[in-house]
Design a protein around this motif. Structure first.
Motif, PDB file in Angstrom:
ATOM      1  N   LEU A   1       0.816  -1.214   0.000  1.00 41.25           N
ATOM      2  CA  LEU A   1       0.000   0.000   0.000  1.00 41.25           C
ATOM      3  C   LEU A   1       0.847   1.259   0.000  1.00 41.25           C
ATOM      4  O   LEU A   1       0.359   2.345  -0.325  1.00 41.25           O
ATOM      5  CB  LEU A   1      -0.928   0.005   1.219  1.00 41.25           C
TER       6      LEU A   1
ATOM      7  N   GLU B   1      -7.921   4.869  -7.740  1.00 42.89           N
ATOM      8  CA  GLU B   1      -8.771   3.679  -7.695  1.00 42.89           C
ATOM      9  C   GLU B   1      -8.369   2.737  -6.565  1.00 42.89           C
ATOM     10  O   GLU B   1      -9.208   2.259  -5.812  1.00 42.89           O
ATOM     11  CB  GLU B   1      -8.716   2.947  -9.040  1.00 42.89           C
ATOM     12  N   THR B   2      -7.059   2.475  -6.407  1.00 44.43           N
ATOM     13  CA  THR B   2      -6.586   1.524  -5.389  1.00 44.43           C
ATOM     14  C   THR B   2      -6.107   2.219  -4.122  1.00 44.43           C
ATOM     15  O   THR B   2      -5.898   1.547  -3.104  1.00 44.43           O
ATOM     16  CB  THR B   2      -5.443   0.676  -5.960  1.00 44.43           C
ATOM     17  N   PHE B   3      -5.911   3.541  -4.196  1.00 44.01           N
ATOM     18  CA  PHE B   3      -5.373   4.337  -3.079  1.00 44.01           C
ATOM     19  C   PHE B   3      -3.969   3.883  -2.663  1.00 44.01           C
ATOM     20  O   PHE B   3      -3.540   4.150  -1.540  1.00 44.01           O
ATOM     21  CB  PHE B   3      -6.313   4.290  -1.872  1.00 44.01           C
ATOM     22  N   VAL B   4      -3.275   3.188  -3.538  1.00 41.00           N
ATOM     23  CA  VAL B   4      -1.881   2.839  -3.283  1.00 41.00           C
ATOM     24  C   VAL B   4      -1.031   4.096  -3.440  1.00 41.00           C
ATOM     25  O   VAL B   4      -1.145   4.823  -4.434  1.00 41.00           O
ATOM     26  CB  VAL B   4      -1.407   1.736  -4.245  1.00 41.00           C
ATOM     27  N   THR B   5      -0.186   4.367  -2.461  1.00 36.41           N
ATOM     28  CA  THR B   5       0.658   5.566  -2.462  1.00 36.41           C
ATOM     29  C   THR B   5       2.094   5.188  -2.804  1.00 36.41           C
ATOM     30  O   THR B   5       2.657   4.276  -2.185  1.00 36.41           O
ATOM     31  CB  THR B   5       0.620   6.264  -1.099  1.00 36.41           C
ATOM     32  N   THR B   6       2.647   5.866  -3.791  1.00 31.45           N
ATOM     33  CA  THR B   6       4.043   5.648  -4.185  1.00 31.45           C
ATOM     34  C   THR B   6       4.856   6.877  -3.812  1.00 31.45           C
ATOM     35  O   THR B   6       4.494   8.003  -4.158  1.00 31.45           O
ATOM     36  CB  THR B   6       4.160   5.394  -5.695  1.00 31.45           C
TER      37      THR B   6
ATOM     38  N   ASP C   1      -2.853   6.546  -6.263  1.00 35.02           N
ATOM     39  CA  ASP C   1      -3.736   5.958  -7.276  1.00 35.02           C
ATOM     40  C   ASP C   1      -5.184   6.184  -6.839  1.00 35.02           C
ATOM     41  O   ASP C   1      -5.594   5.724  -5.769  1.00 35.02           O
ATOM     42  CB  ASP C   1      -3.442   4.454  -7.408  1.00 35.02           C
TER      43      ASP C   1
END
Length: 379
Positions: A115, A169-174, A167
């Motif tokens: 995540l 849609e997925t709320f993944v944070t890079t 992101d």
């Protein structure tokens, strides 16, 4: 469900890093001094070489390399003038260079937390700071009045910050480090000390406001964070009798942080502290020292309100005609409340830390000093 003591290497989550950092600096300065005037001008050349590589395990295929070299010239200028009446003024400028962290340069992705993914950026440039300072101070030995005024400022160029890409849609944070310019920091200071009753009571009042503008990157868009801090302090020293001294004071800090991107996360952090130290000399070389410290930490955004009272006490006696021996009984954290608390609002994050430390204990000690034990009044 079968269990096994055998540990297997996950090649997707395992990395071995080998890094070498070489730093060389060469500089020169010239100084001029005449009739209280002191001027110094200098310049230095700083060379950084960052070499690194990473793989899954030792002697396996190299998955990525870092080979970066930075050469920077950093000037500095300082001036001071000493005047009659114990007065002094000063001013200066210094340029600083900080290379990127080699971990931020490595061209790899850390997916150990799916995540929150961290990614390196081999194109980072060194962070450059331009710092200016000026000040004035004076002390009058006849009246015991002292004054200190100063102003410091720092401007950031190519400041290294974390770019957060979220992101939708997925709320993944890079997270990927990047360079931004425009950060600023201003820090004035005013301190004034004066006697209330000469040699018996004195006070010192200080004010230390500050302002900083920090930049961060969210989805590659620059966003600003503004922090206003107000620090005030007062100290009182009382020595009314030869056998009694009391030192007390208090400080108050209010830090207001405002986020341009998300105002709902604005923070008001309050730190208030007070202290009191008392030294008493009794007949027959008995002494008592009592130290009390009180701290309060508040952050209404998180409903955080913590009080930490700390009381330490020391009873001791000097022995012998030449007073070379000391027997001391010490009590630490008598209220059993000791802990370390920190509060901070950064560019795009807020942190509150609490660390439990060594609590109440007592200590009996014996000291021998060949020159004799000297009793000091501790503030």
């Amino acid at each position: 469900m079968e269990s096994s003591d055998t540990q297997e290497l996950n090649p997707d989550l395992s990395r071995l890093f080998e890094n070498t950092i070489t730093y060389n600096r060469f500089g020169s300065s010239m100084r001029y001094a005449n009739k209280g005037n002191n001027l110094s001008v200098g310049i230095a050349a700083s060379s950084y070489r960052l070499n690194g590589q990473f793989s899954v395990v030792k002697d396996s295929e190299i998955l990525g390399r870092v080979n970066k070299s930075y050469l920077n010239f950093t000037p500095n200028v300082t001036y001071s003038k000493t005047m009659k009446g114990n007065k002094r003024i000063n001013a200066g400028y210094i340029m600083g260079v900080n290379p990127p962290n080699i971990a931020d340069l490595q061209p790899y992705k850390d997916i150990s937390n799916p995540l929150y993914i961290r990614e390196g950026n081999p194109d980072l440039e060194p962070e450059v700071t331009h710092s200016f300072n000026t000040g004035y101070s004076m002390y009058d030995p006849a009246t015991f009045i002292n004054l200190r005024v100063s102003f410091n400022s720092t401007f950031y160029q190519n400041q290294v910050v974390q770019n957060q890409t979220i992101d939708p849609e997925t709320f993944v944070t890079t997270y990927k480090a990047g360079n931004v310019s425009g950060g600023q920091r201003y820090n004035p200071y005013l301190g004034f000390g004066f006697p209330i009753v000469k040699t018996k009571a004195s006070a010192y009042i200080s004010a230390n406001p500050s302002y900083s503008k920090s930049l961060s990157l969210i989805n590659s868009i620059e966003t600003e964070t503004h922090t206003f801090s107000n620090n005030f302090g007062v100290n009182l020293n009382l020595t009314p009798l030869e056998w009694l001294s009391l030192y007390t004071g208090s400080s108050f800090r209010l830090s207001k942080t405002k986020y341009e991107q998300n105002p709902s996360q604005n923070q008001d952090i309050i730190n208030w502290s007070a202290y009191s130290n008392m030294n008493i000399k009794f007949p027959k070389d008995f002494y008592l020292d009592v130290k009390f410290n009180y701290n309060q930490y508040k952050n209404e955004s998180f409903g955080f309100d913590q009080e930490v009272p700390i009381l330490n006490a020391f009873v001791y006696k000097l022995l012998g005609k030449t007073k070379k021996w000391e027997v001391r009984l010490s009590g630490y954290d008598i209220f059993k409340q000791n802990q370390t608390i920190s509060q901070f609002a950064g560019q795009n994050y807020v942190s509150t830390g609490r660390i439990e430390t060594l609590s109440r204990y007592f200590l009996l000690g014996v000291t021998y000093n060949m020159r004799g034990v000297e009793v000091k009044k501790y503030r």
